[in-house]
Motif scaffolding. Structure first.
Motif, short mmCIF file in Angstrom:
data_model
loop_
_atom_site.label_atom_id
_atom_site.label_comp_id
_atom_site.label_asym_id
_atom_site.label_seq_id
_atom_site.Cartn_x
_atom_site.Cartn_y
_atom_site.Cartn_z
N CYS A 19 58.97 54.21 82.09
CA CYS A 19 59.97 53.36 81.55
C CYS A 19 59.64 51.98 82.18
O CYS A 19 58.69 51.71 82.87
N SER A 178 72.54 51.11 75.40
CA SER A 178 71.73 51.56 76.61
C SER A 178 72.31 52.87 77.44
O SER A 178 73.37 52.64 77.80
N THR A 183 67.63 56.78 80.41
CA THR A 183 66.49 56.04 80.24
C THR A 183 65.93 55.04 81.18
O THR A 183 64.85 54.80 81.23
N HIS A 184 66.75 54.63 82.17
CA HIS A 184 66.30 53.59 83.21
C HIS A 184 67.13 54.25 84.24
O HIS A 184 67.70 53.37 84.87
N GLY A 339 61.39 49.52 77.15
CA GLY A 339 61.47 50.93 77.05
C GLY A 339 60.36 51.50 77.79
O GLY A 339 60.17 52.41 78.52
N ARG A 600 66.47 59.18 73.69
CA ARG A 600 65.78 60.00 74.68
C ARG A 600 66.67 61.10 75.44
O ARG A 600 67.88 60.79 75.43
N TRP A 605 59.79 62.13 78.33
CA TRP A 605 59.22 60.90 77.75
C TRP A 605 58.23 60.91 76.56
O TRP A 605 57.44 61.85 76.45
#
Length: 927
Positions: A19, A178, A183-184, A339, A600, A605
């Motif tokens: 990411c 988000s 995702t992060h 992303g 996601r 990924w």
């Protein structure tokens, strides 16, 4: 660069390829007696400013997925192995022929945030300065182009004003669209730690779904999808009505406020609450927090950007920060989280069709002259090229006759999949540069070119906070693979461009790129790397992570932008932008009553070409699904694991849906198993994006999305589709565990529905079919003739078949007329065993696993801790994530599962009612 040398082992620093966080990674390389190199250990870089040693579960498993299996190792022409000379010559001559006949706009490049900046730079230079067209776009168009357009409108440049430290120093952090916990994850861990150290820090999540990220939130606003502009325009109206604007900042550093305020004035609390479908109490709580808090960061991601009005959504957020002066200082600002690992690097060098290199404007003649003079190129593109959606539309209509696709899989990621397939099938020349030998897009390639991947590629990437880091080449290229920049340079020279592409190393490309950021700049452009343009190859190899601008006044980089209130607009002032609420294009109706959202999952990924290799990464969620609210499930008489087909208006006839009385089945239809999830809003469903035709019969959900896209940025709507659900039933449902990988083509022929997933000792196939058990067994025996013994057994719940090869169990099949849900690790443990005992066979038939396989669904991938084990610990007194970590180790390594652990603590902790009452009291106190 190596950090240490110990005998034949060296420690190198590089950057994670997933990411946009851009985590530093330390990798140990060992060489054997033959000097063959092997990566033997991996950990987060403790001195990298993005992650300080942390890694998420995907990053921590990089070595396990960095295998040669499934790699494209030689050039292919029409699916036949070819030499590099033949492949380069064929590609170059065909491109030249098409350009000669139809002009430069008849060819296009479609590139990727998986490329390194040096690769991106060469692609942009070749297309815009030598071919003479701007038809180069990137899959980053799908994830952050609306954020780019919003920054350009407000600040005069694609300039992200914040740094990661601001996320930790904020007194109020707002996460919009988000699910950062998944995702992060490393950024989310930093936020978690900051909130733990400062309990007064407030976190607000704004998302139609209650996600893992919401576990950290003090307030969660489950707004109606697509209403972000309403929410933030209402915020601006509230700020004005309650005298909490920063009038001094507005008058000194901005323009256009009066017009924007007039536009926002009608959005009163009651109107916003009604449109967003939240309570006035929730709305007031959020608005008061924003107005009364000095340091505010609003971090936004795909839920904002992937919309037909994404640019306006981002600008409405920026307007709120400009109106309160919450920008350009510590702990403040509108912060777009990218992303992909190098989406930012692509933006820097002109990877988007509507910009030149180095943040110059393609429609500005002075900028075009600067770039052409610097490149000494024969031409320069003078108008924007086709953005992603329009690019494939113009391939489909014949205007674009050749496309070179690099490091991306548009058959899986682009909306309207059926149109992408149609376009690629008609295209006169499809060139694909890839590191994998099989994906949905490669099926259409006339020429396939083997490219290097992570651990082999050498260059730079830029993360979400403008930080440039080195991604280092640690291993030699496998087979005949080449670096992307080298492939493009070879094709350029074969096309007759004898100058401009004579590079021998990525450091030379980096030097040219950084020099262009300096050309005719004098502070007029935000992207300035002039302090790096004369570095030597040795200095390049030792380059430490640094945030741009990097110039004479900031030789060590720049944390924050706009600290002096100066912007890159013509007036030097930030621009307020009028934003309008526009409903998404696909609205629900009686035929298509559900809104589909997508995103996601934690451990996967993109299209799973890397993460999908790991049995540990697939164990958390091992197949695609459709999440639906319990009341919607009840109304459709659906239970967990029931299969449903999904259809959308743009490729199905509504009248057919109205009149059908049969279960709706269509070949290649989207078909997913149900997961009942009360974190969904009613009337809305969610599906993950990762599965494709390469590993599933019917999970490519992008076919449900139309070409609807933002009129300014061109970013497609990938969070909102109107869909119909129909329950689908089959005579048999099964799970097949097998040591070898069965070809997808064979599975597609014999099963109506299937999904493949790796397990430790082989492959797991979930399937459904109407074929009789005897036919299933016969087909398997025909496919697997070397299996010398087949043992079948029948029980009241299910049937099982075990197959042996030389006395070793190499296949186990479980099949039943109803859905089964067994622990894959239990069945997998029986593979490769000398004999399956009668006790184990009895356990198979009655779904009674051995004691060590009663953990349930995997939650913690690092320490393999399952759901049932965690629930038991919570009920026994573990009342926090920390206490679970001390007892079971879950959540103590990468931390990716901590949000899920928090959810489970809340769900299964005793006295749950009183916890909820306390939370309600806290919410009322805030309001």
């Amino acid at each position: 660069m190596p950090k240490e040398n110990k005998c034949n082992a060296s420690l190198f620093s590089t950057t994670c390829p997933y990411c946009g966080v851009g985590c530093g990674v330390d990798v140990t390389i060992e060489a054997d007696a033959n000097a063959d190199k092997k990566l033997t250990d991996l950990r987060g870089s403790s001195d990298h400013p993005a992650n300080f040693g942390r890694l998420c579960v995907k990053g921590s498993k990089l070595l396990e997925t960095n295998t040669i299996s499934g790699r494209l190792l030689s050039p292919m022409i029409n699916n036949k192995k070819a030499s590099w000379d033949d492949a380069i010559t064929h590609a170059a001559s065909k491109l030249n022929q098409i350009i000669a006949q139809h002009g430069p706009d008849s060819v296009a490049f479609y590139v990727s945030g998986q490329l390194l900046t040096e690769d991106y730079y060469i692609a942009n230079k070749l297309m815009k300065g030598y071919i003479g067209s701007a038809n180069i776009d990137t899959n980053s168009r799908l994830c952050m182009s609306s954020a780019v357009a919003a920054y350009q409108r407000a600040f005069g440049a694609d300039a992200v004003p914040c740094c990661y430290e601001d996320l930790e120093q904020a007194e109020l952090l707002i996460l919009v669209g988000s699910n950062a916990a998944w995702t992060h994850p490393v950024l989310f861990q930093r936020i978690e730690r900051a909130k733990k150290l400062n309990p007064d820090m407030q976190v607000v999540t704004i998302d139609p779904r209650r996600t893992a990220t919401s576990e950290l939130a003090d307030i969660h606003l489950a707004i109606k999808p697509g209403t972000d502009v309403v929410l933030f325009n209402g915020l601006l109206a509230y700020l004005a009505a309650h005298d909490t604007l920063d009038i001094s900042y507005i008058s000194s550093y901005t323009q256009g406020f009066a017009k924007v305020l007039n536009n926002c004035a009608p959005w009163t609390i009651d109107k916003v609450a009604k449109q967003c479908d939240v309570t006035e109490l929730q709305l007031l709580s959020f608005y008061k927090l924003f107005s009364q808090t000095d340091k505010v960061v609003t971090a936004y991601c795909m839920g904002v950007n992937q919309s037909s009005s994404g640019t306006d959504k981002a600008n409405s957020i920026i307007n709120s920060h400009l109106a309160t002066g919450k920008i350009g200082r510590e702990g403040c600002g509108p912060f777009s989280l990218t992303g992909q690992p190098n989406a930012m690097g692509g933006r820097e060098v002109g990877g988007l069709a509507n910009m030149l290199a180095c943040h110059m404007n393609i429609e500005n003649p002075e900028h075009r002259q600067t770039v052409q003079n610097y490149w000494q190129s024969p031409t320069i593109a003078d108008k924007p090229g086709f953005k992603a959606v329009d690019l494939f539309e113009n391939i489909n209509n014949g205007k674009v006759k050749a496309v070179w696709i690099m490091a991306t899989n548009p058959m899986v990621s682009m909306p309207n999949r059926q149109k992408i397939a149609k376009a690629l099938k008609k295209c006169e020349l499809v060139v694909v540069s890839e590191c994998v030998s099989k994906n949905d897009t490669l099926d259409y390639a006339h020429i396939a070119l083997p490219a290097t991947g992570w651990s082999e590629k050498d260059g730079t990437v830029t993360n979400s906070e403008r930080r440039i880091s080195r991604q280092r080449g640690l291993l030699p290229a496998p087979g005949e693979a080449k670096h992307d920049w080298k492939i493009m340079c070879d094709v350029a020279k074969a096309m007759g461009f004898t100058s401009g592409f004579n590079f021998d190393s990525p450091s030379e490309i980096f030097a040219e790129y950084t020099g262009l950021t300096k050309a005719d700049n004098q502070g007029s452009r935000d992207l300035d790397l002039s302090a790096l343009c004369n570095i030597t190859e040795t200095q390049y190899n030792r380059l430490r992570p640094v945030q741009w601008p990097v110039n004479k006044s900031a030789p060590d980089g720049t944390k924050r932008l706009f600290t002096d209130g100066k912007f890159y607009t013509q007036s030097g002032k930030a621009q307020f932008v009028v934003t309008e609420f526009v409903a998404p294009e696909q609205l629900t109706n009686s035929y298509f009553p559900f809104i589909l959202n997508s995103g996601r999952v934690r451990d996967q990924w993109h299209s799973m070409t890397r993460t999908g290799k790991s049995s540990e990464l697939t164990a958390h969620i091992n197949r695609p699904y459709l999440a639906i609210h319990v009341k919607d499930a009840e109304s459709l008489m659906l239970n967990n694991n029931d299969l449903v087909s999904l259809s959308a208006a743009h490729f199905n006839n509504a009248a057919h849906l109205q009149n059908t009385t049969l279960h709706y089945r269509q070949k290649n239809q989207v078909m997913l198993p149900i997961v009942i999830d009360n974190n969904q809003r009613q009337g809305e469903v969610f599906a993950p994006i990762h599965w494709s035709a390469s590993n599933a019969s019917s999970a490519s959900i992008t076919s449900l999305y139309t070409d609807a896209n933002d009129k300014i940025s061109g970013q497609p709507e990938l969070k909102h589709a109107a869909v119909n659900l129909q329950k689908v039933t089959y005579q048999h449902y099964g799970q097949l565990f097998i040591q070898q990988d069965l070809k997808v083509e064979w599975l597609r022929e014999y099963f109506d529905y299937f999904v493949t997933s790796p397990v430790e000792k082989g492959q797991l196939v979930f399937f459904a079919t109407d074929q009789p058990l005897a036919v299933i067994k016969r087909n398997l025996q025909l496919q697997l003739p070397l299996y010398d013994e087949w043992i079948g057994a029948s029980g009241t719940i299910l049937n099982s078949i075990c197959a042996m090869r030389q006395g070793v169990t190499t296949l186990i099949l479980l099949i039943t007329p109803n859905h089964i849900d067994v622990d894959p690790s239990w069945i997998d443990s029986l593979l490769n065993s000398k004999n399956v005992t009668s006790e184990q066979l009895h356990g198979l038939l009655n779904q009674q696993p051995d004691k060590q396989f009663k953990q349930g669904k995997l939650v913690c991938s690092c320490f393999k801790v399952g759901e049932n084990t965690i629930i038991d610990a919570i009920k026994a007194g573990c009342n926090s994530v920390d206490s679970l970590g001390r007892l079971l180790q879950c959540g103590t390594n990468c931390g990716s599962c901590k949000s899920e652990l928090s959810q489970m603590v809340k769900q299964y902790k005793p006295n749950k009612f009183f916890i909820e009452q306390d939370q309600l009291i806290a919410l009322e106190a805030i309001s």
